[in-house]
Motif scaffolding. Structure first.
Motif, PDB file in Angstrom:
ATOM      1  N   ARG A  60       0.824  -1.208   0.000  1.00  0.00           N
ATOM      2  CA  ARG A  60       0.000   0.000   0.000  1.00  0.00           C
ATOM      3  C   ARG A  60       0.856   1.256   0.000  1.00  0.00           C
ATOM      4  NH1 ARG A  60      -3.055  -3.094   3.537  1.00  0.00           N
ATOM      5  NH2 ARG A  60      -2.207  -2.047   5.349  1.00  0.00           N
ATOM      6  N   THR A  61       1.943   1.245   0.751  1.00  0.00           N
ATOM      7  CA  THR A  61       2.847   2.399   0.789  1.00  0.00           C
ATOM      8  C   THR A  61       3.441   2.659  -0.591  1.00  0.00           C
ATOM      9  OG1 THR A  61       3.402   1.947   3.099  1.00  0.00           O
ATOM     10  CG2 THR A  61       4.938   3.313   1.862  1.00  0.00           C
ATOM     11  N   ILE A  62       3.874   1.605  -1.247  1.00  0.00           N
ATOM     12  CA  ILE A  62       4.475   1.758  -2.574  1.00  0.00           C
ATOM     13  C   ILE A  62       3.428   2.202  -3.589  1.00  0.00           C
ATOM     14  CG2 ILE A  62       5.617   0.521  -4.450  1.00  0.00           C
ATOM     15  CD1 ILE A  62       7.055  -1.110  -2.254  1.00  0.00           C
ATOM     16  N   TYR A  63       2.237   1.605  -3.542  1.00  0.00           N
ATOM     17  CA  TYR A  63       1.176   2.012  -4.468  1.00  0.00           C
ATOM     18  C   TYR A  63       0.792   3.476  -4.261  1.00  0.00           C
ATOM     19  CZ  TYR A  63       0.085  -2.578  -6.478  1.00  0.00           C
ATOM     20  OH  TYR A  63       0.124  -3.749  -7.170  1.00  0.00           O
ATOM     21  N   ASP A  64       0.735   3.945  -3.030  1.00  0.00           N
ATOM     22  CA  ASP A  64       0.405   5.344  -2.761  1.00  0.00           C
ATOM     23  C   ASP A  64       1.464   6.280  -3.321  1.00  0.00           C
ATOM     24  OD1 ASP A  64      -1.970   4.729  -1.538  1.00  0.00           O
ATOM     25  OD2 ASP A  64      -1.174   4.871   0.507  1.00  0.00           O
ATOM     26  N   THR A  65       2.720   5.896  -3.183  1.00  0.00           N
ATOM     27  CA  THR A  65       3.800   6.710  -3.745  1.00  0.00           C
ATOM     28  C   THR A  65       3.731   6.724  -5.260  1.00  0.00           C
ATOM     29  OG1 THR A  65       5.187   6.123  -1.851  1.00  0.00           O
ATOM     30  CG2 THR A  65       6.295   7.071  -3.759  1.00  0.00           C
ATOM     31  N   LEU A  66       3.446   5.571  -5.856  1.00  0.00           N
ATOM     32  CA  LEU A  66       3.366   5.490  -7.312  1.00  0.00           C
ATOM     33  C   LEU A  66       2.156   6.224  -7.866  1.00  0.00           C
ATOM     34  CD1 LEU A  66       4.494   1.817  -7.839  1.00  0.00           C
ATOM     35  CD2 LEU A  66       5.688   3.861  -8.597  1.00  0.00           C
ATOM     36  N   LYS A  67       1.094   6.318  -7.089  1.00  0.00           N
ATOM     37  CA  LYS A  67      -0.097   7.045  -7.534  1.00  0.00           C
ATOM     38  C   LYS A  67       0.242   8.510  -7.806  1.00  0.00           C
ATOM     39  CE  LYS A  67      -4.764   8.245  -6.177  1.00  0.00           C
ATOM     40  NZ  LYS A  67      -5.762   8.199  -5.119  1.00  0.00           N
ATOM     41  N   GLU A  68       1.086   9.085  -6.965  1.00  0.00           N
ATOM     42  CA  GLU A  68       1.500  10.475  -7.156  1.00  0.00           C
ATOM     43  C   GLU A  68       2.379  10.634  -8.398  1.00  0.00           C
ATOM     44  OE1 GLU A  68       3.535  11.312  -3.557  1.00  0.00           O
ATOM     45  OE2 GLU A  68       1.748  11.075  -2.310  1.00  0.00           O
ATOM     46  N   LYS A  69       3.139   9.589  -8.737  1.00  0.00           N
ATOM     47  CA  LYS A  69       4.072   9.654  -9.862  1.00  0.00           C
ATOM     48  C   LYS A  69       3.449   9.196 -11.178  1.00  0.00           C
ATOM     49  CE  LYS A  69       7.336  10.536  -6.905  1.00  0.00           C
ATOM     50  NZ  LYS A  69       7.801  11.866  -6.705  1.00  0.00           N
ATOM     51  N   LEU A  70       2.208   8.732 -11.158  1.00  0.00           N
ATOM     52  CA  LEU A  70       1.573   8.164 -12.344  1.00  0.00           C
ATOM     53  C   LEU A  70       1.529   9.107 -13.549  1.00  0.00           C
ATOM     54  CD1 LEU A  70       0.387   5.396 -12.950  1.00  0.00           C
ATOM     55  CD2 LEU A  70      -1.854   6.332 -12.441  1.00  0.00           C
ATOM     56  N   PRO A  71       1.246  10.397 -13.375  1.00  0.00           N
ATOM     57  CA  PRO A  71       1.205  11.283 -14.553  1.00  0.00           C
ATOM     58  C   PRO A  71       2.544  11.424 -15.281  1.00  0.00           C
ATOM     59  CG  PRO A  71       0.101  12.306 -12.696  1.00  0.00           C
ATOM     60  CD  PRO A  71       0.780  11.090 -12.176  1.00  0.00           C
ATOM     61  N   VAL A  72       3.658  11.198 -14.611  1.00  0.00           N
ATOM     62  CA  VAL A  72       4.952  11.363 -15.276  1.00  0.00           C
ATOM     63  C   VAL A  72       5.495  10.046 -15.846  1.00  0.00           C
ATOM     64  CG1 VAL A  72       5.595  13.352 -13.885  1.00  0.00           C
ATOM     65  CG2 VAL A  72       6.258  11.079 -13.133  1.00  0.00           C
ATOM     66  N   LEU A  73       4.798   8.931 -15.599  1.00  0.00           N
ATOM     67  CA  LEU A  73       5.257   7.651 -16.135  1.00  0.00           C
ATOM     68  C   LEU A  73       4.951   7.568 -17.628  1.00  0.00           C
ATOM     69  CD1 LEU A  73       4.110   5.092 -13.407  1.00  0.00           C
ATOM     70  CD2 LEU A  73       6.396   5.964 -13.816  1.00  0.00           C
ATOM     71  N   PRO A  74       5.846   6.964 -18.408  1.00  0.00           N
ATOM     72  CA  PRO A  74       5.568   6.789 -19.835  1.00  0.00           C
ATOM     73  C   PRO A  74       4.392   5.840 -20.055  1.00  0.00           C
ATOM     74  CG  PRO A  74       7.837   6.168 -19.282  1.00  0.00           C
ATOM     75  CD  PRO A  74       7.149   6.484 -18.014  1.00  0.00           C
ATOM     76  N   THR A  75       3.638   6.080 -21.120  1.00  0.00           N
ATOM     77  CA  THR A  75       2.497   5.220 -21.413  1.00  0.00           C
ATOM     78  C   THR A  75       2.978   3.929 -22.069  1.00  0.00           C
ATOM     79  OG1 THR A  75       2.206   6.300 -23.538  1.00  0.00           O
ATOM     80  CG2 THR A  75       0.937   7.171 -21.689  1.00  0.00           C
ATOM     81  N   ALA A  76       2.069   2.972 -22.161  1.00  0.00           N
ATOM     82  CA  ALA A  76       2.327   1.666 -22.786  1.00  0.00           C
ATOM     83  C   ALA A  76       3.527   0.962 -22.145  1.00  0.00           C
ATOM     84  CB  ALA A  76       2.519   1.808 -24.294  1.00  0.00           C
ATOM     85  N   LEU A  77       3.540   0.962 -20.812  1.00  0.00           N
ATOM     86  CA  LEU A  77       4.658   0.361 -20.094  1.00  0.00           C
ATOM     87  C   LEU A  77       4.146  -0.346 -18.847  1.00  0.00           C
ATOM     88  CD1 LEU A  77       7.786   0.382 -20.380  1.00  0.00           C
ATOM     89  CD2 LEU A  77       7.796   2.240 -18.755  1.00  0.00           C
ATOM     90  N   ASP A  78       4.652  -1.555 -18.617  1.00  0.00           N
ATOM     91  CA  ASP A  78       4.380  -2.276 -17.384  1.00  0.00           C
ATOM     92  C   ASP A  78       5.604  -2.159 -16.487  1.00  0.00           C
ATOM     93  OD1 ASP A  78       1.878  -3.106 -18.144  1.00  0.00           O
ATOM     94  OD2 ASP A  78       2.523  -5.085 -18.821  1.00  0.00           O
ATOM     95  N   LEU A  79       5.383  -1.819 -15.232  1.00  0.00           N
ATOM     96  CA  LEU A  79       6.473  -1.723 -14.262  1.00  0.00           C
ATOM     97  C   LEU A  79       6.240  -2.723 -13.146  1.00  0.00           C
ATOM     98  CD1 LEU A  79       6.894   2.122 -13.779  1.00  0.00           C
ATOM     99  CD2 LEU A  79       8.330   0.608 -15.085  1.00  0.00           C
ATOM    100  N   LEU A  80       7.297  -3.380 -12.719  1.00  0.00           N
ATOM    101  CA  LEU A  80       7.231  -4.279 -11.585  1.00  0.00           C
ATOM    102  C   LEU A  80       8.227  -3.793 -10.544  1.00  0.00           C
ATOM    103  CD1 LEU A  80       6.085  -6.885 -10.368  1.00  0.00           C
ATOM    104  CD2 LEU A  80       8.017  -8.084 -11.375  1.00  0.00           C
ATOM    105  N   VAL A  81       7.730  -3.485  -9.358  1.00  0.00           N
ATOM    106  CA  VAL A  81       8.562  -3.045  -8.249  1.00  0.00           C
ATOM    107  C   VAL A  81       8.720  -4.244  -7.318  1.00  0.00           C
ATOM    108  CG1 VAL A  81       8.776  -1.447  -6.325  1.00  0.00           C
ATOM    109  CG2 VAL A  81       7.713  -0.680  -8.448  1.00  0.00           C
ATOM    110  N   VAL A  82       9.954  -4.697  -7.146  1.00  0.00           N
ATOM    111  CA  VAL A  82      10.243  -5.856  -6.308  1.00  0.00           C
ATOM    112  C   VAL A  82      11.008  -5.375  -5.082  1.00  0.00           C
ATOM    113  CG1 VAL A  82      11.340  -8.120  -6.202  1.00  0.00           C
ATOM    114  CG2 VAL A  82      10.439  -7.278  -8.383  1.00  0.00           C
ATOM    115  N   VAL A  83      10.431  -5.586  -3.911  1.00  0.00           N
ATOM    116  CA  VAL A  83      11.115  -5.218  -2.669  1.00  0.00           C
ATOM    117  C   VAL A  83      12.151  -6.293  -2.383  1.00  0.00           C
ATOM    118  CG1 VAL A  83      10.837  -4.723  -0.224  1.00  0.00           C
ATOM    119  CG2 VAL A  83       9.074  -4.021  -1.835  1.00  0.00           C
ATOM    120  N   GLU A  84      13.414  -5.894  -2.201  1.00  0.00           N
ATOM    121  CA  GLU A  84      14.522  -6.831  -2.102  1.00  0.00           C
ATOM    122  C   GLU A  84      15.061  -7.014  -0.687  1.00  0.00           C
ATOM    123  OE1 GLU A  84      15.826  -8.653  -4.502  1.00  0.00           O
ATOM    124  OE2 GLU A  84      14.779  -7.793  -6.207  1.00  0.00           O
TER     125      GLU A  84
END
Length: 112
Positions: A60-84
């Motif tokens: 949820r923390t990561i999704y909330d952060t990504l929600k704010e960054k969504l307008p600047v992400l390139p279109t037609a792209l899948d991103l996978l964030v893996v916590v290591e």
């Protein structure tokens, strides 16, 4: 909360993908998609923290952060964030470190 159409089911992410960023706490991978908007998936394994509530809170923390960054992400792209890195407790310091890693990772994404 991130809208459902922007969430990527982890099983749909292709096995062959391009590594974009590797930080202290997370890794970001990308793959092209056929949609007109980006999709984001977050993967937190049991090895990171055995408690499901902690893993879900991390997502949820990561999704909330990504929600704010969504307008600047390139279109037609899948991103996978893996916590290591193993995360024992989610406190303000951990959230800030995750946010910094995401910012740096998405910054490298926009330059490529």
């Amino acid at each position: 909360m991130l809208a459902k159409r922007f969430k990527l089911p982890i099983g749909e992410f292709p096995k062959r993908s391009q590594l974009v960023f590797r930080g202290q706490l997370l890794t970001i991978k990308k793959a092209p998609n056929q949609l007109e908007h980006p999709r984001v998936g977050v993967l937190v394994s049991k090895r990171i923290n055995p408690k499901a509530s902690t893993r879900n809170s991390l997502k949820r923390t990561i999704y909330d952060t990504l929600k704010e960054k969504l307008p600047v992400l390139p279109t037609a792209l899948d991103l996978l964030v893996v916590v290591e890195a193993p995360i024992i407790e989610i406190d303000l310091k951990t959230k800030q470190m995750l946010s910094q890693d995401l910012d740096r990772g998405l910054g490298t994404l926009s330059t490529k």
